[in-house]
Scaffold this motif. Structure first.
Motif, PDB file in Angstrom:
ATOM      1  N   GLN A 190       2.951  12.673  -2.626  1.00 51.67           N
ATOM      2  CA  GLN A 190       2.688  11.524  -3.307  1.00 51.67           C
ATOM      3  C   GLN A 190       2.064  11.929  -4.567  1.00 51.67           C
ATOM      4  OE1 GLN A 190       0.731   7.836  -2.049  1.00 51.67           O
ATOM      5  NE2 GLN A 190       2.490   6.596  -2.497  1.00 51.67           N
ATOM      6  N   TRP A 191       1.179  10.665  -5.144  1.00 49.70           N
ATOM      7  CA  TRP A 191       0.610  10.884  -6.380  1.00 49.70           C
ATOM      8  C   TRP A 191      -0.917  11.321  -6.340  1.00 49.70           C
ATOM      9  CZ3 TRP A 191       2.802   5.946  -5.596  1.00 49.70           C
ATOM     10  CH2 TRP A 191       4.180   5.707  -5.645  1.00 49.70           C
ATOM     11  N   PHE A 192      -1.398  11.952  -7.518  1.00 46.75           N
ATOM     12  CA  PHE A 192      -2.836  12.401  -7.264  1.00 46.75           C
ATOM     13  C   PHE A 192      -3.548  11.229  -7.421  1.00 46.75           C
ATOM     14  CE2 PHE A 192      -2.129  16.697  -7.835  1.00 46.75           C
ATOM     15  CZ  PHE A 192      -3.224  17.277  -7.608  1.00 46.75           C
ATOM     16  N   HIS A 193      -3.170   9.980  -7.806  1.00 45.06           N
ATOM     17  CA  HIS A 193      -4.208   8.806  -7.632  1.00 45.06           C
ATOM     18  C   HIS A 193      -4.332   8.252  -6.209  1.00 45.06           C
ATOM     19  CE1 HIS A 193      -0.293   6.754  -8.244  1.00 45.06           C
ATOM     20  NE2 HIS A 193      -0.890   5.814  -7.560  1.00 45.06           N
ATOM     21  N   SER A 194      -3.562   8.843  -5.287  1.00 41.67           N
ATOM     22  CA  SER A 194      -3.807   8.357  -4.130  1.00 41.67           C
ATOM     23  C   SER A 194      -4.840   9.351  -3.348  1.00 41.67           C
ATOM     24  CB  SER A 194      -2.524   8.744  -3.291  1.00 41.67           C
ATOM     25  OG  SER A 194      -1.396   8.127  -3.684  1.00 41.67           O
ATOM     26  N   ILE A 195      -5.139  10.296  -4.160  1.00 38.21           N
ATOM     27  CA  ILE A 195      -6.332  11.153  -3.554  1.00 38.21           C
ATOM     28  C   ILE A 195      -7.496  10.307  -3.314  1.00 38.21           C
ATOM     29  CG2 ILE A 195      -7.859  12.728  -4.400  1.00 38.21           C
ATOM     30  CD1 ILE A 195      -5.786  14.209  -2.820  1.00 38.21           C
ATOM     31  N   ASP A 196      -7.954   9.134  -4.290  1.00 35.88           N
ATOM     32  CA  ASP A 196      -8.774   8.584  -4.192  1.00 35.88           C
ATOM     33  C   ASP A 196      -9.095   7.543  -3.137  1.00 35.88           C
ATOM     34  OD1 ASP A 196      -9.271   9.422  -6.631  1.00 35.88           O
ATOM     35  OD2 ASP A 196      -9.679   7.723  -7.736  1.00 35.88           O
ATOM     36  N   CYS A 197      -7.878   7.497  -2.245  1.00 39.23           N
ATOM     37  CA  CYS A 197      -7.864   6.687  -0.889  1.00 39.23           C
ATOM     38  C   CYS A 197      -7.913   7.803   0.190  1.00 39.23           C
ATOM     39  CB  CYS A 197      -6.687   5.925  -0.772  1.00 39.23           C
ATOM     40  SG  CYS A 197      -6.117   4.632  -2.038  1.00 39.23           S
ATOM     41  N   LEU A 198      -7.199   8.951   0.117  1.00 43.40           N
ATOM     42  CA  LEU A 198      -7.095   9.858   1.075  1.00 43.40           C
ATOM     43  C   LEU A 198      -8.380  10.902   1.419  1.00 43.40           C
ATOM     44  CD1 LEU A 198      -4.081   9.011   0.624  1.00 43.40           C
ATOM     45  CD2 LEU A 198      -3.547  10.963   2.102  1.00 43.40           C
ATOM     46  N   TRP A 199      -8.896  11.143   0.146  1.00 44.31           N
ATOM     47  CA  TRP A 199     -10.064  12.301   0.220  1.00 44.31           C
ATOM     48  C   TRP A 199     -11.184  11.545   0.905  1.00 44.31           C
ATOM     49  CZ3 TRP A 199      -8.962  17.103   0.059  1.00 44.31           C
ATOM     50  CH2 TRP A 199     -10.012  18.189   0.072  1.00 44.31           C
ATOM     51  N   PRO A 200     -11.623  10.385   0.766  1.00 42.91           N
ATOM     52  CA  PRO A 200     -12.855   9.858   1.336  1.00 42.91           C
ATOM     53  C   PRO A 200     -12.576   9.643   2.926  1.00 42.91           C
ATOM     54  CG  PRO A 200     -12.330   8.715  -0.948  1.00 42.91           C
ATOM     55  CD  PRO A 200     -11.342   9.701  -0.673  1.00 42.91           C
ATOM     56  N   ALA A 201     -11.492   9.410   3.113  1.00 41.75           N
ATOM     57  CA  ALA A 201     -11.056   9.202   4.511  1.00 41.75           C
ATOM     58  C   ALA A 201     -10.788  10.557   5.308  1.00 41.75           C
ATOM     59  CB  ALA A 201      -9.652   8.459   4.452  1.00 41.75           C
ATOM     60  N   HIS A 202     -11.072  11.838   4.577  1.00 40.66           N
ATOM     61  CA  HIS A 202     -10.847  12.975   5.196  1.00 40.66           C
ATOM     62  C   HIS A 202      -9.570  13.160   6.097  1.00 40.66           C
ATOM     63  CE1 HIS A 202     -15.338  13.445   4.501  1.00 40.66           C
ATOM     64  NE2 HIS A 202     -15.496  12.415   4.979  1.00 40.66           N
ATOM     65  N   ALA A 203      -8.457  12.460   5.308  1.00 37.68           N
ATOM     66  CA  ALA A 203      -7.311  12.654   5.746  1.00 37.68           C
ATOM     67  C   ALA A 203      -6.623  13.907   5.530  1.00 37.68           C
ATOM     68  CB  ALA A 203      -6.353  11.554   5.216  1.00 37.68           C
ATOM     69  N   THR A 210       7.653   9.230  -0.813  1.00 45.88           N
ATOM     70  CA  THR A 210       8.482   8.073  -1.306  1.00 45.88           C
ATOM     71  C   THR A 210       9.751   8.959  -1.792  1.00 45.88           C
ATOM     72  OG1 THR A 210       7.840   8.529  -3.402  1.00 45.88           O
ATOM     73  CG2 THR A 210       6.435   7.270  -2.101  1.00 45.88           C
ATOM     74  N   THR A 211      10.868   8.055  -2.153  1.00 43.66           N
ATOM     75  CA  THR A 211      12.184   8.545  -2.813  1.00 43.66           C
ATOM     76  C   THR A 211      11.933   9.401  -3.889  1.00 43.66           C
ATOM     77  OG1 THR A 211      12.448   6.436  -3.988  1.00 43.66           O
ATOM     78  CG2 THR A 211      13.391   6.529  -1.654  1.00 43.66           C
ATOM     79  N   VAL A 212      10.938   9.513  -4.504  1.00 40.93           N
ATOM     80  CA  VAL A 212      10.611  10.388  -6.124  1.00 40.93           C
ATOM     81  C   VAL A 212      11.034  11.948  -5.534  1.00 40.93           C
ATOM     82  CG1 VAL A 212       8.978  10.928  -7.408  1.00 40.93           C
ATOM     83  CG2 VAL A 212       8.899   8.762  -6.775  1.00 40.93           C
ATOM     84  N   THR A 213      10.613  12.298  -4.309  1.00 34.18           N
ATOM     85  CA  THR A 213      10.914  13.705  -3.848  1.00 34.18           C
ATOM     86  C   THR A 213      11.379  13.886  -2.586  1.00 34.18           C
ATOM     87  OG1 THR A 213       8.347  13.597  -3.711  1.00 34.18           O
ATOM     88  CG2 THR A 213       9.143  14.821  -5.761  1.00 34.18           C
ATOM     89  N   ILE A 243      10.195   1.496 -15.728  1.00 37.13           N
ATOM     90  CA  ILE A 243      11.124   2.218 -15.060  1.00 37.13           C
ATOM     91  C   ILE A 243      10.574   3.521 -14.559  1.00 37.13           C
ATOM     92  CG2 ILE A 243      11.822   3.543 -17.079  1.00 37.13           C
ATOM     93  CD1 ILE A 243      14.189   1.555 -14.697  1.00 37.13           C
ATOM     94  N   TRP A 244      11.116   4.050 -13.601  1.00 36.15           N
ATOM     95  CA  TRP A 244      10.769   5.377 -13.158  1.00 36.15           C
ATOM     96  C   TRP A 244      12.300   6.307 -13.591  1.00 36.15           C
ATOM     97  CZ3 TRP A 244       9.038   4.854  -7.590  1.00 36.15           C
ATOM     98  CH2 TRP A 244       7.762   4.318  -7.478  1.00 36.15           C
ATOM     99  N   SER A 245      11.934   7.477 -13.894  1.00 36.53           N
ATOM    100  CA  SER A 245      13.048   8.185 -14.460  1.00 36.53           C
ATOM    101  C   SER A 245      14.316   8.437 -13.734  1.00 36.53           C
ATOM    102  CB  SER A 245      12.579   9.777 -14.572  1.00 36.53           C
ATOM    103  OG  SER A 245      13.651  10.378 -15.511  1.00 36.53           O
ATOM    104  N   PRO A 246      14.347   8.627 -12.343  1.00 34.71           N
ATOM    105  CA  PRO A 246      15.298   8.341 -11.517  1.00 34.71           C
ATOM    106  C   PRO A 246      16.457   7.400 -11.667  1.00 34.71           C
ATOM    107  CG  PRO A 246      13.697   9.319 -10.266  1.00 34.71           C
ATOM    108  CD  PRO A 246      13.132   8.692 -11.612  1.00 34.71           C
ATOM    109  N   ALA A 247      15.880   6.147 -12.207  1.00 34.77           N
ATOM    110  CA  ALA A 247      16.810   4.992 -12.263  1.00 34.77           C
ATOM    111  C   ALA A 247      17.390   5.218 -13.513  1.00 34.77           C
ATOM    112  CB  ALA A 247      15.493   3.906 -12.226  1.00 34.77           C
ATOM    113  N   THR A 248      16.811   5.856 -14.544  1.00 39.24           N
ATOM    114  CA  THR A 248      17.695   6.222 -15.708  1.00 39.24           C
ATOM    115  C   THR A 248      19.162   6.948 -15.189  1.00 39.24           C
ATOM    116  OG1 THR A 248      16.538   8.115 -16.384  1.00 39.24           O
ATOM    117  CG2 THR A 248      15.646   5.727 -17.020  1.00 39.24           C
ATOM    118  N   VAL A 249      19.052   7.943 -14.524  1.00 42.54           N
ATOM    119  CA  VAL A 249      20.251   8.675 -13.771  1.00 42.54           C
ATOM    120  C   VAL A 249      21.185   7.616 -13.530  1.00 42.54           C
ATOM    121  CG1 VAL A 249      20.931  10.319 -12.224  1.00 42.54           C
ATOM    122  CG2 VAL A 249      18.583  10.949 -13.269  1.00 42.54           C
TER     123      VAL A 249
END
Length: 390
Positions: free
Chosen positions: A50-63, A4-7, A244-250
């Motif tokens: 991306q984010w660590f909570h995405s692991i709950d989707c990707l790890w079971p799928a062996h991605a 994503t645009t975050v990083t 909000i996400w922090s970059p928006a405050t920039v």
């Protein structure tokens, strides 16, 4: 790299290519699309950012394939937050309100066990390399807030305050926006959730019914999918308060808006970002992937993340790439002793300003809930879509 645009930002790509002598192609999508593509098409990327909570989707799928810590040069510098869920002894001494957090705690899905499962128990392999993170809340325009609210302590309930009807925006992503909304609903006394990071079907139904009722009364002025959209909603004077996400405050700083980033009495919603490796990456590409992972822990990347309000998992390494004034402001919570730069600009933070929420320890010790993929995630997405379309 998929993310994503975050990083996935152009100045980061150029610097990494310059330092490493490799070519990088950033595939930038919204959060939901990144998760879906990450699960279904590991052949389309080598690195997943991306984010660590995405692991709950990707790890079971062996991605993704496990990351070998023997190939991560600065691993011993990574602090205790992603390893244990707490800042460590510093937090224990300095933050009296440190708490156990709900949601997808990164530490619980960090280490790869012998049977391939993920857990807190240390091993020589991890699911993702923990890197950027932050404690998020909501932002509001000070001169647009009614005195009745400003007289009290900042609360997630403000997002549902009737005095602000028609001037509120939420994150559009179901996994994140629903948690922000649940925090607001519970803080308002409209519902109580047994585990705000893992709602039951009945709780999801109650949450969505409540939100639809507010939406039909015209309470929400908009929903955003990227930090640029969030910033524009406020710059265009369409909203007075929003998650909000922090970059928006920039961007709000650049626009000269007088705003506050809330320190809610209930605690922050936090996230931890990282990079994983596609299970199909191998050979020279895999070697380059590890070099990119190591580059993130060398200091420059952490410093540029700090300048948009994010933290890095080995912050001391970034200190050499920041001025004393920058470090004091972003990490120690001190008043800016000089005008401070943004990630790509000469001036962002004016002299004399204090970062809302205080120091790194103070902010990351007040986590109410981590971003999550709930057990009933698919059901939540369907019901959240109904809310968005209502």
């Amino acid at each position: 790299m998929l993310g994503t645009t975050v990083t996935l930002q152009e100045h980061i790509r150029k610097r990494a290519e310059q330092d490493l002598g490799i070519r990088l192609r950033f595939i930038v999508e919204d959060g939901g699309t990144v998760q879906r593509e990450g699960v279904m098409h590991p052949d389309r990327y080598e690195l997943y950012d991306q984010w660590f909570h995405s692991i709950d989707c990707l790890w079971p799928a062996h991605a993704l394939q496990p990351i070998e810590l023997a190939r991560i040069r600065r691993w011993k510098e990574v602090n205790t937050l992603p390893r244990t869920g707490h800042i460590g002894r510093v937090a224990a001494r300095g933050a009296q309100d440190a708490r156990r957090s709900a949601g997808c705690v990164p530490a619980e899905r960090l280490y790869v066990q012998a049977d391939g499962s993920l857990a807190r128990k240390p091993s020589g392999r991890v699911s993702m390399l923990p890197l950027t993170h932050n404690a998020d809340s909501f932002v509001y325009l000070e001169d647009a807030m009614p005195a009745s609210l400003l007289a009290g302590e900042e609360s997630w309930a403000w997002l549902l305050a009737p005095e602000l009807a028609g001037r509120v925006a939420l994150q559009a992503d179901a996994a994140i926006g629903a948690i922000d909304a649940a925090l607001a609903v519970e803080a308002s006394g409209l519902m109580h959730f047994d585990d705000i990071g893992n709602l039951s079907i009945e709780e999801i139904d109650g949450l969505i019914a409540t939100l639809i009722a507010f939406k039909r009364r015209g309470h929400f002025a908009g929903f955003w999918s990227s930090f640029a959209e969030a910033a524009q909603l406020m710059i265009a004077n369409k909203v007075a308060i929003q998650s909000i996400w922090s970059p928006a405050t920039v961007e709000l700083e650049r626009a000269g808006l007088k705003f506050r980033l809330a320190r809610p009495r209930e605690g922050y919603r936090a996230w931890f970002g990282g990079i994983g490796i596609s299970r199909l990456a191998h050979g020279r590409v895999l070697d380059a992937a590890y070099e990119y992972l190591n580059w993130w822990l060398e200091g420059w990347a952490g410093a540029t993340m700090a300048r948009q309000g994010f933290y890095i998992s080995n912050p001391e390494r970034s200190r050499a790439h920041m001025s004393d004034a920058e470090w004091a402001y972003w990490y120690d919570g001190a008043r800016a002793s000089a005008d401070l730069p943004g990630p790509t600009s000469k001036h962002l933070v004016p002299v004399g300003q204090i970062r809302d929420g205080g120091s790194y320890v103070a902010r990351m010790s007040r986590i109410a809930v981590w971003d999550s993929v709930m057990d009933e995630h698919n059901y939540l997405v369907r019901r959240w879509t109904e809310f968005m379309q209502s």
